[in-house]
Design a protein around this motif. Sequence first.
Motif, PDB file in Angstrom:
ATOM      1  N   ILE A  90       0.833  -1.206   0.000  1.00 12.87           N
ATOM      2  CA  ILE A  90       0.000   0.000   0.000  1.00 12.87           C
ATOM      3  C   ILE A  90       0.867   1.256   0.000  1.00 12.87           C
ATOM      4  O   ILE A  90       0.580   2.217  -0.707  1.00 12.87           O
ATOM      5  CB  ILE A  90      -0.956  -0.008   1.205  1.00 12.87           C
ATOM      6  N   TRP A  91       1.947   1.268   0.784  1.00 17.01           N
ATOM      7  CA  TRP A  91       2.770   2.471   0.873  1.00 17.01           C
ATOM      8  C   TRP A  91       3.486   2.762  -0.436  1.00 17.01           C
ATOM      9  O   TRP A  91       3.666   3.918  -0.808  1.00 17.01           O
ATOM     10  CB  TRP A  91       3.744   2.376   2.045  1.00 17.01           C
ATOM     11  N   ARG A  92       3.865   1.713  -1.155  1.00 18.57           N
ATOM     12  CA  ARG A  92       4.481   1.919  -2.469  1.00 18.57           C
ATOM     13  C   ARG A  92       3.459   2.495  -3.449  1.00 18.57           C
ATOM     14  O   ARG A  92       3.763   3.408  -4.226  1.00 18.57           O
ATOM     15  CB  ARG A  92       5.018   0.586  -2.989  1.00 18.57           C
ATOM     16  N   MET A 107       0.844   4.261  -2.634  1.00 18.46           N
ATOM     17  CA  MET A 107       0.539   5.631  -2.218  1.00 18.46           C
ATOM     18  C   MET A 107       1.681   6.582  -2.584  1.00 18.46           C
ATOM     19  O   MET A 107       1.442   7.740  -2.930  1.00 18.46           O
ATOM     20  CB  MET A 107       0.241   5.688  -0.716  1.00 18.46           C
ATOM     21  N   ALA A 108       2.920   6.109  -2.527  1.00 22.09           N
ATOM     22  CA  ALA A 108       4.049   6.934  -2.962  1.00 22.09           C
ATOM     23  C   ALA A 108       3.918   7.235  -4.459  1.00 22.09           C
ATOM     24  O   ALA A 108       4.148   8.368  -4.894  1.00 22.09           O
ATOM     25  CB  ALA A 108       5.365   6.228  -2.665  1.00 22.09           C
ATOM     26  N   LEU A 144      -6.336   8.701   3.775  1.00 21.31           N
ATOM     27  CA  LEU A 144      -5.678   7.668   4.581  1.00 21.31           C
ATOM     28  C   LEU A 144      -6.632   6.531   4.925  1.00 21.31           C
ATOM     29  O   LEU A 144      -6.269   5.350   4.835  1.00 21.31           O
ATOM     30  CB  LEU A 144      -5.088   8.282   5.854  1.00 21.31           C
ATOM     31  N   LEU A 148      -6.247   2.685   3.629  1.00 21.03           N
ATOM     32  CA  LEU A 148      -6.151   1.573   4.578  1.00 21.03           C
ATOM     33  C   LEU A 148      -7.279   0.561   4.423  1.00 21.03           C
ATOM     34  O   LEU A 148      -7.140  -0.589   4.831  1.00 21.03           O
ATOM     35  CB  LEU A 148      -6.079   2.109   6.007  1.00 21.03           C
TER      36      LEU A 148
END
Length: 184
Positions: A27-29, A31-32, A152, A156
């Motif tokens: 998820i963080w990749r 979102m980046a 956010l 999530l």
Amino acid sequence: MPSLHPRASSSPADLQPPLTAAGTPGIWRRMACWLYEGLLLFAVVFVAGWLFSTLGQMRDAMDTRRPLFQAFLFVVFGIYFTVFWSRGQTLAMKTWKLRLVDRQGRTPSQGRALVRYLLSWVWFLPPLAAIHALPFKVSGGEVTVLLTGWVLVWALLARFHPQQQFWHDVWAGTRIVDATSLPR
């Protein structure tokens, strides 16, 4: 005897092998990549805004044609994303080695890419509608907090999908995969 040549009506998406086991990026990749996409869209907005304001002879941002300008940007973004997603990747997705595929693992059609674009507005429209419906005025900082909080929460919520895909992708019949795990 079956022909070795593809049908003349076949599209490039039909000729790609189906995806078997491409990995889902974190998820963080994703979102980046999403944030990087926002930076790249600044250039798209700049050029589109210059074109619209020049051709429409707008004098300032508070011009009465502001809603028309917003609709114009909505269409420009739709064209940008539909064209790039129907080819599998935007510029930001290439940088982060992500790829958009349909349920069969093929590059999505332009129609499916357009549906994904329209459904992706779920990232912004609910909080903006809620802010507009409030009986009191909110400051720019409060709008930022509400939008950031919603983004956010929405990001999530992907944790609740079995393949951790964003829900607009699920609804559109697409998914984001790690481009390095695809066959070449």
